[in-house]
Design an enzyme around this catalytic site. Sequence first.
Site, PDB file in Angstrom:
ATOM      1  N   SER A 130       0.825  -1.206   0.000  1.00  0.00           N
ATOM      2  CA  SER A 130       0.000   0.000   0.000  1.00  0.00           C
ATOM      3  C   SER A 130       0.858   1.254   0.000  1.00  0.00           C
ATOM      4  O   SER A 130       0.338   2.348  -0.193  1.00  0.00           O
ATOM      5  CB  SER A 130      -0.851   0.044   1.265  1.00  0.00           C
ATOM      6  OG  SER A 130      -1.616  -1.113   1.370  1.00  0.00           O
ATOM      7  N   HIS A 147      -1.405  -2.829  -7.107  1.00  0.00           N
ATOM      8  CA  HIS A 147      -2.097  -2.499  -5.854  1.00  0.00           C
ATOM      9  C   HIS A 147      -3.610  -2.630  -5.988  1.00  0.00           C
ATOM     10  O   HIS A 147      -4.266  -1.774  -6.580  1.00  0.00           O
ATOM     11  CB  HIS A 147      -1.708  -1.066  -5.430  1.00  0.00           C
ATOM     12  CG  HIS A 147      -2.292  -0.649  -4.120  1.00  0.00           C
ATOM     13  ND1 HIS A 147      -2.724   0.624  -3.861  1.00  0.00           N
ATOM     14  CD2 HIS A 147      -2.520  -1.350  -2.988  1.00  0.00           C
ATOM     15  CE1 HIS A 147      -3.209   0.677  -2.628  1.00  0.00           C
ATOM     16  NE2 HIS A 147      -3.084  -0.494  -2.080  1.00  0.00           N
ATOM     17  N   GLU A 151      -4.275   0.032  -8.812  1.00  0.00           N
ATOM     18  CA  GLU A 151      -3.232   1.029  -9.064  1.00  0.00           C
ATOM     19  C   GLU A 151      -2.009   0.293  -9.602  1.00  0.00           C
ATOM     20  O   GLU A 151      -1.575  -0.683  -8.984  1.00  0.00           O
ATOM     21  CB  GLU A 151      -2.821   1.715  -7.745  1.00  0.00           C
ATOM     22  CG  GLU A 151      -3.364   3.101  -7.558  1.00  0.00           C
ATOM     23  CD  GLU A 151      -2.876   3.729  -6.252  1.00  0.00           C
ATOM     24  OE1 GLU A 151      -2.319   4.819  -6.322  1.00  0.00           O
ATOM     25  OE2 GLU A 151      -3.069   3.149  -5.176  1.00  0.00           O
ATOM     26  N   ASN A 186      -3.783   5.845  -1.201  1.00  0.00           N
ATOM     27  CA  ASN A 186      -3.472   5.943   0.232  1.00  0.00           C
ATOM     28  C   ASN A 186      -2.810   7.256   0.620  1.00  0.00           C
ATOM     29  O   ASN A 186      -2.861   7.656   1.778  1.00  0.00           O
ATOM     30  CB  ASN A 186      -2.629   4.747   0.677  1.00  0.00           C
ATOM     31  CG  ASN A 186      -3.500   3.510   0.778  1.00  0.00           C
ATOM     32  OD1 ASN A 186      -4.581   3.564   1.353  1.00  0.00           O
ATOM     33  ND2 ASN A 186      -3.062   2.414   0.186  1.00  0.00           N
TER      34      ASN A 186
HETATM   35  N1  LIG Z   1      -6.036  -4.405   3.955  1.00  0.00           N
HETATM   36  C1  LIG Z   1      -6.218  -3.593   2.933  1.00  0.00           C
HETATM   37  O1  LIG Z   1      -7.232  -2.923   2.837  1.00  0.00           O
HETATM   38  C2  LIG Z   1      -5.175  -3.495   1.851  1.00  0.00           C
HETATM   39  C3  LIG Z   1      -5.506  -2.874   0.643  1.00  0.00           C
HETATM   40  C4  LIG Z   1      -4.564  -2.829  -0.387  1.00  0.00           C
HETATM   41  C5  LIG Z   1      -3.296  -3.371  -0.173  1.00  0.00           C
HETATM   42  N2  LIG Z   1      -2.999  -3.950   1.026  1.00  0.00           N
HETATM   43  C6  LIG Z   1      -1.641  -4.516   1.196  1.00  0.00           C
HETATM   44  O2  LIG Z   1      -1.720  -5.921   1.027  1.00  0.00           O
HETATM   45  C7  LIG Z   1      -0.717  -6.555   1.819  1.00  0.00           C
HETATM   46  C8  LIG Z   1      -1.378  -7.591   2.715  1.00  0.00           C
HETATM   47  O3  LIG Z   1      -2.351  -6.953   3.538  1.00  0.00           O
HETATM   48  P1  LIG Z   1      -3.545  -7.778   4.210  1.00  0.00           P
HETATM   49  O4  LIG Z   1      -4.538  -6.756   4.633  1.00  0.00           O
HETATM   50  O5  LIG Z   1      -3.922  -8.912   3.335  1.00  0.00           O
HETATM   51  O6  LIG Z   1      -2.773  -8.351   5.521  1.00  0.00           O
HETATM   52  P2  LIG Z   1      -3.154  -9.623   6.399  1.00  0.00           P
HETATM   53  O7  LIG Z   1      -2.549  -9.363   7.741  1.00  0.00           O
HETATM   54  O8  LIG Z   1      -4.609  -9.954   6.297  1.00  0.00           O
HETATM   55  O9  LIG Z   1      -2.376 -10.827   5.660  1.00  0.00           O
HETATM   56  C9  LIG Z   1      -0.991 -10.909   5.558  1.00  0.00           C
HETATM   57  C10 LIG Z   1      -0.633 -12.365   5.317  1.00  0.00           C
HETATM   58  O10 LIG Z   1       0.780 -12.425   5.028  1.00  0.00           O
HETATM   59  C11 LIG Z   1       1.268 -13.607   5.616  1.00  0.00           C
HETATM   60  N3  LIG Z   1       2.722 -13.518   5.732  1.00  0.00           N
HETATM   61  C12 LIG Z   1       3.444 -12.814   6.638  1.00  0.00           C
HETATM   62  N4  LIG Z   1       4.760 -13.019   6.414  1.00  0.00           N
HETATM   63  C13 LIG Z   1       4.859 -13.859   5.347  1.00  0.00           C
HETATM   64  C14 LIG Z   1       5.943 -14.458   4.656  1.00  0.00           C
HETATM   65  N5  LIG Z   1       7.195 -14.222   5.018  1.00  0.00           N
HETATM   66  N6  LIG Z   1       5.668 -15.267   3.606  1.00  0.00           N
HETATM   67  C15 LIG Z   1       4.389 -15.507   3.237  1.00  0.00           C
HETATM   68  N7  LIG Z   1       3.313 -14.981   3.867  1.00  0.00           N
HETATM   69  C16 LIG Z   1       3.550 -14.162   4.908  1.00  0.00           C
HETATM   70  C17 LIG Z   1       0.530 -13.707   6.946  1.00  0.00           C
HETATM   71  O11 LIG Z   1       0.581 -15.023   7.468  1.00  0.00           O
HETATM   72  C18 LIG Z   1      -0.880 -13.288   6.537  1.00  0.00           C
HETATM   73  O12 LIG Z   1      -1.657 -14.398   6.142  1.00  0.00           O
HETATM   74  C19 LIG Z   1       0.003  -5.439   2.567  1.00  0.00           C
HETATM   75  O13 LIG Z   1       1.142  -5.075   1.830  1.00  0.00           O
HETATM   76  C20 LIG Z   1      -1.017  -4.320   2.557  1.00  0.00           C
HETATM   77  O14 LIG Z   1      -0.437  -3.042   2.649  1.00  0.00           O
HETATM   78  C21 LIG Z   1      -3.909  -4.042   2.042  1.00  0.00           C
END
Ligand SMILES: NC(=O)c1ccc[n+]([C@@H]2O[C@H](COP(=O)([O-])OP(=O)(O)OC[C@H]3O[C@@H](n4cnc5c(N)ncnc54)[C@H](O)[C@@H]3O)[C@@H](O)[C@H]2O)c1
Length: 291
Positions: A119, A140, A152, A190
């Site tokens: 993000s 993104h 994005e 963001n």
């Molecule tokens: N939540 C949102 O609204 C949103 C929107 C757009 C982008 N993002 C981005 O997406 C990404 C994930 O966010 P999320 O909300 O899904 O988080 P989340 O906490 O729901 O999931 C993250 C996952 O990554 C896994 N993980 C951690 N370390 C790891 C590794 N070394 N290898 C493999 N898996 C690993 C965890 O076990 C978990 O299942 C982030 O970069 C976040 O910024 C989030």
Amino acid sequence: MDIQRVGIVGAGQMGNGIAHVFALAGYDVVMTDISQDSLDKARKLIDRNLTRQVSREKISQADKDTAMGRISSTMQLSDLGDTDLVIEAATERETVKTAIFEDLVPHLKPTTILTSNTSSISITRLASRTDRPEKFMGFHFMNPVPVMQLVELIRGIATDKETFDACHTVVERLGKTAATAEDFPAFIVNRILMPMINEAVYTLYEGVGNVRSIDMAMKLGTNHPMGPLELADFIGLDTCLAIMNVLHDGLADTKYRPCPLLTKYVEAGWLGRKSGRGFYDYRGDEPVPTR
Ligand SMILES: NC(=O)c1ccc[n+]([C@@H]2O[C@H](COP(=O)([O-])OP(=O)(O)OC[C@H]3O[C@@H](n4cnc5c(N)ncnc54)[C@H](O)[C@@H]3O)[C@@H](O)[C@H]2O)c1
């Protein structure tokens, strides 16, 4: 560049949604995570969300079954070796992401495109830690991925045109719309959204309003479908804090200072919906404000 097999690293909120839309668009998907529990939950969630689409007559039962059949899960990064495109969607922490890329790259074909769903973290910096900065970019998605139209696309300084065009074609095949952003902290969505959420937390912190009045004011006063605190819980408060820190560090402007109350919620492990409690408590039938 023909993309057919897609690897997704991180099967959390975003990873499962990304797997869902790729499988439905006809791609073969390999999901990986360090947690077997996350992989199991992701599969169940994808199944439930596809079922909902069937019941709303958006897709057929056969579409759902084919899509589920296209998704496999593994805890071994090496199983992503024969993918054409990888989307990293692990926890929003730079050290986590760079370690993933370092472990992953030796298994990949030289032609595989590497992308991150980050993000906020610098695409150029993440790319520089791989063997293929020209084949690296930001991909993104918005949350929830199956519902949100926008993707994005972020070009790092070294991203080549072929890579950008290939990702753009993928976005079209997913039936989504791309907005192109340059690689500056938090990109477009963001950069604008998070300071608003952070300001809503300051508004709560300073006692200008409580959780309900702040969300009500922004929903009915500005026609937003969700209030900013509700939305923060939906995104994940750890992710919101991480993005504010990237803006604060990357742009060195005090206007991006994360609200101490946001930090406190994250320190408490109150991360929003995904942990059962944030600005609202989700453990009962109805969400109840925590302040
Ligand atoms: N939540 C949102 O609204 C949103 C929107 C757009 C982008 N993002 C981005 O997406 C990404 C994930 O966010 P999320 O909300 O899904 O988080 P989340 O906490 O729901 O999931 C993250 C996952 O990554 C896994 N993980 C951690 N370390 C790891 C590794 N070394 N290898 C493999 N898996 C690993 C965890 O076990 C978990 O299942 C982030 O970069 C976040 O910024 C989030």
